[in-house]
Motif scaffolding. Structure first.
Motif, mmCIF file in Angstrom:
data_model
loop_
_atom_site.group_PDB
_atom_site.id
_atom_site.type_symbol
_atom_site.label_atom_id
_atom_site.label_comp_id
_atom_site.label_asym_id
_atom_site.label_seq_id
_atom_site.Cartn_x
_atom_site.Cartn_y
_atom_site.Cartn_z
ATOM 1 N N GLU A 27 0.826 -1.205 0.000
ATOM 2 C CA GLU A 27 0.000 0.000 0.000
ATOM 3 C C GLU A 27 0.864 1.261 0.000
ATOM 4 O O GLU A 27 0.609 2.214 -0.751
ATOM 5 N N LEU A 31 0.710 3.832 -3.242
ATOM 6 C CA LEU A 31 0.159 5.173 -3.060
ATOM 7 C C LEU A 31 1.246 6.251 -3.089
ATOM 8 O O LEU A 31 1.019 7.362 -3.588
ATOM 9 N N SER A 86 -9.372 -0.410 3.552
ATOM 10 C CA SER A 86 -8.876 -0.885 2.254
ATOM 11 C C SER A 86 -10.029 -1.266 1.326
ATOM 12 O O SER A 86 -9.941 -1.077 0.106
ATOM 13 N N VAL A 90 -10.718 0.316 -2.425
ATOM 14 C CA VAL A 90 -10.940 -0.492 -3.630
ATOM 15 C C VAL A 90 -12.158 0.030 -4.389
ATOM 16 O O VAL A 90 -12.130 0.189 -5.624
ATOM 17 N N ILE A 165 -3.250 -0.134 -10.691
ATOM 18 C CA ILE A 165 -3.521 0.085 -9.283
ATOM 19 C C ILE A 165 -4.765 -0.654 -8.790
ATOM 20 O O ILE A 165 -4.848 -1.052 -7.636
ATOM 21 N N SER A 166 -5.760 -0.883 -9.667
ATOM 22 C CA SER A 166 -7.019 -1.502 -9.234
ATOM 23 C C SER A 166 -6.800 -2.915 -8.707
ATOM 24 O O SER A 166 -7.160 -3.242 -7.563
ATOM 25 N N THR A 168 -3.995 -4.366 -7.979
ATOM 26 C CA THR A 168 -3.021 -4.357 -6.887
ATOM 27 C C THR A 168 -3.698 -4.063 -5.561
ATOM 28 O O THR A 168 -3.410 -4.703 -4.539
ATOM 29 N N TYR A 169 -4.625 -3.124 -5.557
ATOM 30 C CA TYR A 169 -5.275 -2.778 -4.294
ATOM 31 C C TYR A 169 -6.271 -3.842 -3.844
ATOM 32 O O TYR A 169 -6.521 -4.001 -2.646
ATOM 33 N N ILE A 172 -4.144 -6.086 -1.925
ATOM 34 C CA ILE A 172 -3.841 -5.474 -0.623
ATOM 35 C C ILE A 172 -4.992 -5.689 0.357
ATOM 36 O O ILE A 172 -4.793 -6.088 1.515
#
Length: 412
Positions: A27, A31, A86, A90, A165-166, A168-169, A172
């Motif tokens: 994260e 970010l 989190s 998302v 990023i989508s 990946t998060y 997370i």
């Protein structure tokens, strides 16, 4: 070395800490890189890093709460907050509404609990393992963070570069959920220090009175006071570079992308991981206070060398050596705090220890301003020179408690 893993609750805590740490490192990388790319501002990057540690002001009070309701119960609450936050992030990303301002807001909310959660890990661990295994258990627990900084950095940067990023998060958020599940699997009973009310804590409950008791206890214990000042110092002088400034270093000094950033973060973490393994193997022969002082100086020295290089490979090597010295200093520091503190005060001691991290966000903001006005190299040389000088001052001031071979803080 692996004796603590024979304890069921320690196995579950180690696993929970591992996946939670991976989520945090991914994260932070994702970010932080987003902020730098979208804004191009080192000041906003350092502000992002500073916000992640804003909750250090709450750490002593949450340490009091941990002593009262139990470390396990409180850490479950904090990790449930990670899951909720989190999940919201998302949804924001999937809706296409992510902005630098929202990222800073996310960092603010996450930063309210991060420092306290990491401190409570140590006090919970101290309640789960015998005192004789504490330094070994601390070293093994430290590998969860170190391996996350290696694997989390590489996986996070790789996923970010390949799938964006989508996705990946989403990973997370899933890791945060898994960390909560393993934490809930830790079983303790009422009356034990890991969960439930400590019988030695004063009653009725008074947050400020019990916090004051903890501060007085630390102030009247010389080796604890020295360890706290070392924690304050290294968070101001040594931590800004690996914690908040590596995205700037990767892009502006080494001219690399998020993959290179992942390599730099992983290098520091690999060195830290090696340090944890060394202490897990020979920690029973290490004199904690001496190691804390000596390797704090070595840590700063390697960073001085780092700021003079502009080749990525050489920078990675020096970061690895700095990471090694970092763990050889801080793991003994935490072991010293946990082993020599009275059980009824462990939560408060670690809460005050985490309060020391508040110098990090302040330092990051100062560093961001200084870098824009005086340059990266001059700023870091100043930071490291101050760090070495004040470490020597602390060693001399409390020499009877931290340098003597027969001192309580150096007991093997």
């Amino acid at each position: 070395m692996f004796e603590p893993f024979r304890i069921r609750n320690y196995r579950f805590q180690w696993t929970a800490d591992l996946v939670t740490s991976w989520a945090m490192e991914m994260e932070t990388l994702v970010l932080g890189w987003y902020i730098l790319v979208e804004t191009g501002s080192v000041l906003l990057l350092t502000m992002f890093g500073a916000l992640l540690f804003l909750g250090t002001l709450l750490s002593p009070m949450l340490g009091v709460v941990a002593d009262r309701i139990g470390q396990r119960r409180l850490i479950c609450i904090l990790r449930a907050f990670y899951v909720v936050l989190s999940s919201i992030v998302v949804l924001v990303i999937l809706a296409g509404n992510l902005t630098p301002e929202l990222v800073l807001a996310i960092a603010f909310l996450s930063g309210l609990v991060r420092p306290s959660e990491q401190g409570i890990r140590s006090s919970l661990m101290a309640s789960l393992v015998p005192a004789g295994l504490l330094l070994t258990a601390t070293s093994l627990s430290r590998t969860t963070l170190d391996s996350a900084r290696v694997g989390g950095a590489l996986v996070g940067s790789g996923l970010f570069a390949i799938v964006g990023i989508s996705v990946t998060y989403v990973v997370i958020a899933a890791l945060f959920c898994l960390g909560l599940v393993f934490t809930l699997a830790i079983l303790t009973h009422m009356g034990e220090s890991g969960d439930g009310r400590s019988p030695t804590v004063s009653s009725p409950f008074s947050l400020w009175r019990e916090l004051r008791e903890g501060l007085i206890y630390i102030w009247k214990t010389p080796h604890l006071q020295a360890a706290m000042w070392i924690a304050v110092l290294v968070n101001f002088t040594a931590f800004p570079l690996p914690i908040g400034l590596l995205p700037y270093v990767a892009r502006e000094i080494f001219g690399t992308d998020q993959t290179g950033l992942g390599y730099l973060m992983a290098s520091f973490a690999i060195g830290s991981l090696v340090g944890s393994i060394i202490l897990g193997t020979v920690g029973h022969r290490v004199r904690p206070a001496r190691a804390m002082i000596f390797f704090a100086i070595v840590w700063h020295a390697f960073f001085i060398a780092f700021v003079f290089v502009d080749q990525l490979l050489l920078g990675m090597i020096l970061l690895g050596l700095a990471g090694l010295a970092h763990n050889l200093s801080l793991v003994p520091l935490v072991g010293l705090l946990m082993r020599t503190s009275e059980p009824a005060f462990r939560g408060r001691v670690m809460g005050v220890r985490m309060l020391a991290i508040y110098t990090l966000p302040v330092s990051l903001l100062v560093a961001g301003w200084l870098i824009e006005n005086a340059g990266f190299r001059s700023t870091m040389i100043l930071y490291m020179a101050v760090g070495i000088a004040l470490t020597l001052v602390i060693a001399v001031r409390w020499r009877e408690s931290v340098l003597r071979k027969d001192a309580v803080a150096n007991a093997i």
